[in-house]
Design a protein around this motif. Structure first.
Motif, PDB file in Angstrom:
ATOM      1  N   VAL A 132       1.093   1.320   2.127  1.00 16.21           N
ATOM      2  CA  VAL A 132       1.612  -0.036   2.310  1.00 16.21           C
ATOM      3  C   VAL A 132       3.006  -0.189   1.703  1.00 16.21           C
ATOM      4  O   VAL A 132       3.910  -0.783   2.304  1.00 16.21           O
ATOM      5  CB  VAL A 132       0.643  -1.078   1.695  1.00 16.21           C
TER       6      VAL A 132
ATOM      7  N   GLU B  44      -1.165  -4.080   7.163  1.00 14.00           N
ATOM      8  CA  GLU B  44      -1.411  -4.228   5.735  1.00 14.00           C
ATOM      9  C   GLU B  44      -2.798  -4.806   5.462  1.00 14.00           C
ATOM     10  O   GLU B  44      -3.440  -4.453   4.461  1.00 14.00           O
ATOM     11  CB  GLU B  44      -0.329  -5.121   5.106  1.00 14.00           C
TER      12      GLU B  44
ATOM     13  N   SER C 202      -4.817   2.256   1.183  1.00  7.73           N
ATOM     14  CA  SER C 202      -3.665   1.348   1.200  1.00  7.73           C
ATOM     15  C   SER C 202      -2.420   1.987   0.594  1.00  7.73           C
ATOM     16  O   SER C 202      -1.410   1.318   0.373  1.00  7.73           O
ATOM     17  CB  SER C 202      -4.010   0.069   0.426  1.00  7.73           C
TER      18      SER C 202
END
Length: 244
Positions: A239, A180, A236
């Motif tokens: 995530v 992450e 991202s």
């Protein structure tokens, strides 16, 4: 070429090992080879290094390295005795040589179960161990063709990988990276890794660029899609994908 101490990327599968490999390979001195599964699958399967070598060079895994079989045999012929370590070491160095780089290495996620062997073979090596939210890992496992064991099996394997990490997390040769953070604070995380390896940072423009291992050819549609995604610009988006 004079090679420097190797780097190995490990971690629970579906934790971002391919993306991390792609990013570190942007460094001017690092060449981390694609998955060999050599320790995880092949070393214990054969009664001798000779038999292992004969079979391994016929595998798709070997072809993905882009290393010529004749070159591997030529390197091994220089040695007095053949060993599993010599086969592994020669393959990785030949791969790095094709990239013109001095720091060699390899990425097989399941080699987290073989850290003791890696450090026995390479006492000065570094292991970069990536860890991802177990919910994301388990969700991702449900969409890969090679997965088995369902949700419970994937969760148990994740827990087993963390139990292995606990054994090694205090070893200064092991660098722990959170997936992450890799995809949300990419430059900072890569700077920390390079600092731990006593290397200069990777230029930001290379981190932002699309990355591709041109000699890695996969015949499986899923694998091609996976590699394309992992070698693209960092995002991202995955995530919290598990929530959907």
């Amino acid at each position: 070429m004079n090679f420097e101490s190797p780097i190995f990327i490990v971690g629970m599968p579906r934790s971002g090992t391919t993306a991390l490999q792609s990013l570190l390979n942007q460094h001017e001195r690092i060449a981390i080879a694609p998955e060999t599964h050599f320790l995880a699958t092949y070393v214990d399967k054969y009664s001798s290094p000779e038999k292992c070598l004969k079979d391994y060079v016929t595998t798709e895994l070997f072809s993905h390295l882009g290393v010529q079989e004749n070159d591997l045999y030529a390197e091994l012929s220089k040695l007095k005795t053949l060993s599993y370590r010599a086969i592994f070491d020669s393959m990785l160095k030949l791969y790095a040589n094709t990239k013109g780089k001095k720091i060699y290495g390899e990425k097989t996620p399941g080699h987290y179960e073989h850290i003791e062997t890696l450090f026995h073979w390479y006492p000065a090596a570094s292991v970069v161990w990536i860890v991802r939210d177990p919910r994301a890992v388990v969700a991702s496992y449900q969409h890969v063709p090679w997965s088995s064991g369902g949700i419970t099996g994937s969760a148990l394997r994740w827990r087993g990988s963390m139990q292995e990490l606990i054994k090694w997390e205090d070893d200064e040769r092991v660098i722990v990276v959170k997936y992450e953070e890799l995809v949300t604070k990419t430059i900072r995380v890569l700077d920390n890794i390079c600092n731990a390896l006593s290397l200069k940072s990777i230029p930001a423009q290379l981190i932002a660029a699309r990355r591709r291992e041109s000699n890695v050819v996969r015949s499986d549609d899923w694998e091609r899609e996976h590699l394309n995604a992992a070698s693209g610009p960092v995002t991202s988006a995955s995530v919290e994908k598990w929530k959907r």
